[in-house]
Motif scaffolding. Structure first.
Motif, PDB file in Angstrom:
ATOM      1  N   VAL A  76       0.810  -1.157   0.066  1.00  0.00           N
ATOM      2  CA  VAL A  76      -0.076  -0.075   0.196  1.00  0.00           C
ATOM      3  C   VAL A  76       1.057   1.226   0.019  1.00  0.00           C
ATOM      4  N   TRP A  77       1.900   1.184   1.070  1.00  0.00           N
ATOM      5  CA  TRP A  77       2.779   2.437   1.000  1.00  0.00           C
ATOM      6  C   TRP A  77       3.668   2.642  -0.253  1.00  0.00           C
ATOM      7  N   ASN A  78       4.164   1.378  -0.842  1.00  0.00           N
ATOM      8  CA  ASN A  78       5.349   1.560  -2.004  1.00  0.00           C
ATOM      9  C   ASN A  78       4.445   2.152  -3.243  1.00  0.00           C
ATOM     10  N   HIS A  79       3.144   1.781  -3.075  1.00  0.00           N
ATOM     11  CA  HIS A  79       2.384   2.169  -4.402  1.00  0.00           C
ATOM     12  C   HIS A  79       1.998   3.717  -4.410  1.00  0.00           C
ATOM     13  N   THR A  80       1.282   4.014  -3.194  1.00  0.00           N
ATOM     14  CA  THR A  80       0.992   5.542  -2.988  1.00  0.00           C
ATOM     15  C   THR A  80       2.411   6.291  -3.408  1.00  0.00           C
ATOM     16  N   PHE A  81       3.656   6.078  -2.838  1.00  0.00           N
ATOM     17  CA  PHE A  81       4.660   6.726  -2.896  1.00  0.00           C
ATOM     18  C   PHE A  81       5.133   6.793  -4.653  1.00  0.00           C
ATOM     19  N   TYR A  82       5.079   5.527  -5.009  1.00  0.00           N
ATOM     20  CA  TYR A  82       5.180   5.272  -6.720  1.00  0.00           C
ATOM     21  C   TYR A  82       4.579   6.323  -7.638  1.00  0.00           C
ATOM     22  N   TRP A  83       3.105   6.378  -7.053  1.00  0.00           N
ATOM     23  CA  TRP A  83       2.150   7.370  -8.050  1.00  0.00           C
ATOM     24  C   TRP A  83       2.791   8.806  -7.799  1.00  0.00           C
ATOM     25  N   ASN A  84       3.084   9.122  -6.644  1.00  0.00           N
ATOM     26  CA  ASN A  84       3.811  10.716  -6.516  1.00  0.00           C
ATOM     27  C   ASN A  84       5.004  10.849  -7.274  1.00  0.00           C
ATOM     28  N   CYS A  85       5.773   9.700  -7.578  1.00  0.00           N
ATOM     29  CA  CYS A  85       7.129   9.926  -8.270  1.00  0.00           C
ATOM     30  C   CYS A  85       6.838  10.114  -9.693  1.00  0.00           C
ATOM     31  N   MET A  86       5.621  10.245 -10.323  1.00  0.00           N
ATOM     32  CA  MET A  86       5.608  10.386 -11.814  1.00  0.00           C
ATOM     33  C   MET A  86       4.505  11.732 -11.986  1.00  0.00           C
ATOM     34  N   LYS A  87       4.678  12.177 -12.964  1.00  0.00           N
ATOM     35  CA  LYS A  87       3.624  13.256 -13.592  1.00  0.00           C
ATOM     36  C   LYS A  87       3.584  13.470 -14.743  1.00  0.00           C
ATOM     37  N   LYS A  88       2.682  14.099 -15.488  1.00  0.00           N
ATOM     38  CA  LYS A  88       2.559  14.472 -16.882  1.00  0.00           C
ATOM     39  C   LYS A  88       3.677  15.175 -17.100  1.00  0.00           C
ATOM     40  N   ASN A  89       4.348  14.977 -18.217  1.00  0.00           N
ATOM     41  CA  ASN A  89       5.426  15.856 -18.626  1.00  0.00           C
ATOM     42  C   ASN A  89       6.367  15.826 -17.705  1.00  0.00           C
ATOM     43  N   GLY A  90       6.846  14.735 -17.340  1.00  0.00           N
ATOM     44  CA  GLY A  90       7.977  14.508 -16.392  1.00  0.00           C
ATOM     45  C   GLY A  90       9.209  14.615 -16.711  1.00  0.00           C
ATOM     46  N   GLY A  91      10.329  13.969 -16.157  1.00  0.00           N
ATOM     47  CA  GLY A  91      11.514  13.810 -16.865  1.00  0.00           C
ATOM     48  C   GLY A  91      12.424  14.879 -16.694  1.00  0.00           C
ATOM     49  N   GLY A  92      13.485  14.905 -17.488  1.00  0.00           N
ATOM     50  CA  GLY A  92      14.489  16.198 -17.403  1.00  0.00           C
ATOM     51  C   GLY A  92      15.367  15.950 -16.215  1.00  0.00           C
ATOM     52  N   LYS A  93      15.902  17.015 -15.733  1.00  0.00           N
ATOM     53  CA  LYS A  93      16.867  16.773 -14.610  1.00  0.00           C
ATOM     54  C   LYS A  93      16.532  17.467 -13.420  1.00  0.00           C
ATOM     55  N   PRO A  94      17.140  17.073 -12.171  1.00  0.00           N
ATOM     56  CA  PRO A  94      16.515  17.722 -11.084  1.00  0.00           C
ATOM     57  C   PRO A  94      17.544  19.061 -10.764  1.00  0.00           C
ATOM     58  N   SER A  95      17.012  19.870  -9.970  1.00  0.00           N
ATOM     59  CA  SER A  95      17.998  21.187  -9.685  1.00  0.00           C
ATOM     60  C   SER A  95      18.114  21.344  -8.229  1.00  0.00           C
ATOM     61  N   GLY A  96      18.686  22.409  -8.033  1.00  0.00           N
ATOM     62  CA  GLY A  96      18.987  22.881  -6.660  1.00  0.00           C
ATOM     63  C   GLY A  96      19.637  21.971  -5.749  1.00  0.00           C
ATOM     64  N   LYS A  97      19.448  21.726  -4.228  1.00  0.00           N
ATOM     65  CA  LYS A  97      19.815  20.908  -3.420  1.00  0.00           C
ATOM     66  C   LYS A  97      19.820  19.179  -4.005  1.00  0.00           C
ATOM     67  N   LEU A  98      18.735  18.880  -4.556  1.00  0.00           N
ATOM     68  CA  LEU A  98      18.783  17.429  -5.003  1.00  0.00           C
ATOM     69  C   LEU A  98      19.884  17.280  -5.972  1.00  0.00           C
ATOM     70  N   ALA A  99      20.020  18.123  -6.895  1.00  0.00           N
ATOM     71  CA  ALA A  99      21.128  18.014  -8.015  1.00  0.00           C
ATOM     72  C   ALA A  99      22.478  18.249  -7.465  1.00  0.00           C
ATOM     73  N   GLU A 100      22.519  18.882  -6.342  1.00  0.00           N
ATOM     74  CA  GLU A 100      23.803  19.037  -5.751  1.00  0.00           C
ATOM     75  C   GLU A 100      24.221  17.675  -4.960  1.00  0.00           C
TER      76      GLU A 100
END
Ligand code: MN
Length: 196
Positions: A76-100
């Motif tokens: 249950v937890w893994n799937h809810t988390f997984y849905w949030n890891c995607m979005k329409k027109n996602g992809g590209g690169k992270p920025s800011g603190k995550l990129a660092e």
């Protein structure tokens, strides 16, 4: 306090053509929903009934007699988390603190993507690939079946579901194509960054 199936954070057509509405119908409406239904049945009338989902997972992970509760709760937890890891027109690169943080821990964004794609493609059988925070460092890991970083004291930042039900209707046996589409077209870096 029954555990509830959350709505998808987008409409069923939003991830097409990379993940079809048909896949989301089955994956969210049938698979994820079944984990919620099974978990509620298993915890009904027990001292787990009033715990948060996170506490149910952490408690059941330590008890071999609670494998059914762990498997359904973690899924249950893994799937809810997984849905949030995607979005329409996602992809590209992270920025800011995550990129660092990715550069610091993996050398470069490209090396990180290579490592997490490799984890996703080589997970034998059903499971998940993850980016996790372990203390101050970021790591890639893979887990089998329902297993989840929460059960190992790790903070999940990103996941991709590599159970066949996540991709078989759209990609059949071509798991590497699904994994590539996830990172090139779907991943929601804003959500990943919000977990850091
Ligand atoms: Mn799944």
């Amino acid at each position: 306090m029954a555990i509830v199936l959350p709505d998808l954070p987008y409409s069923k057509d939003d991830l097409a053509p990379y993940i079809s509405a048909n896949t989301l119908d089955f994956h969210h409406g049938k698979h994820h929903n079944a984990y919620v239904t099974n978990l509620n049945k298993l915890i009904a009338g027990t001292d787990m009934e009033n715990l948060s989902l996170e506490d149910i997972i952490i408690k059941s992970a330590k008890d071999p007699a609670m494998t059914g509760i762990f498997n359904n709760g973690a899924q249950v937890w893994n799937h809810t988390f997984y849905w949030n890891c995607m979005k329409k027109n996602g992809g590209g690169k992270p920025s800011g603190k995550l990129a660092e943080a990715i550069d610091k821990n993996f050398g470069s964004f490209e090396k990180f993507i290579e490592e997490i794609k490799n984890a996703a493609v080589t997970q034998f059988g059903s499971g998940w690939a993850w980016l996790v925070k372990d203390g101050d460092s970021l790591k890639v890991m893979k887990t089998s079946n329902a297993d989840t970083p929460l059960a190992h004291g790790l903070k999940a930042l990103l996941t991709i579901d590599v159970w066949e039900h996540a991709y078989y209707l759209d990609y059949q046996n071509r798991r590497p194509d699904y994994v590539s589409a996830f990172f090139e077209n779907l991943v929601n870096w804003d959500f990943v960054a919000s977990n850091l």
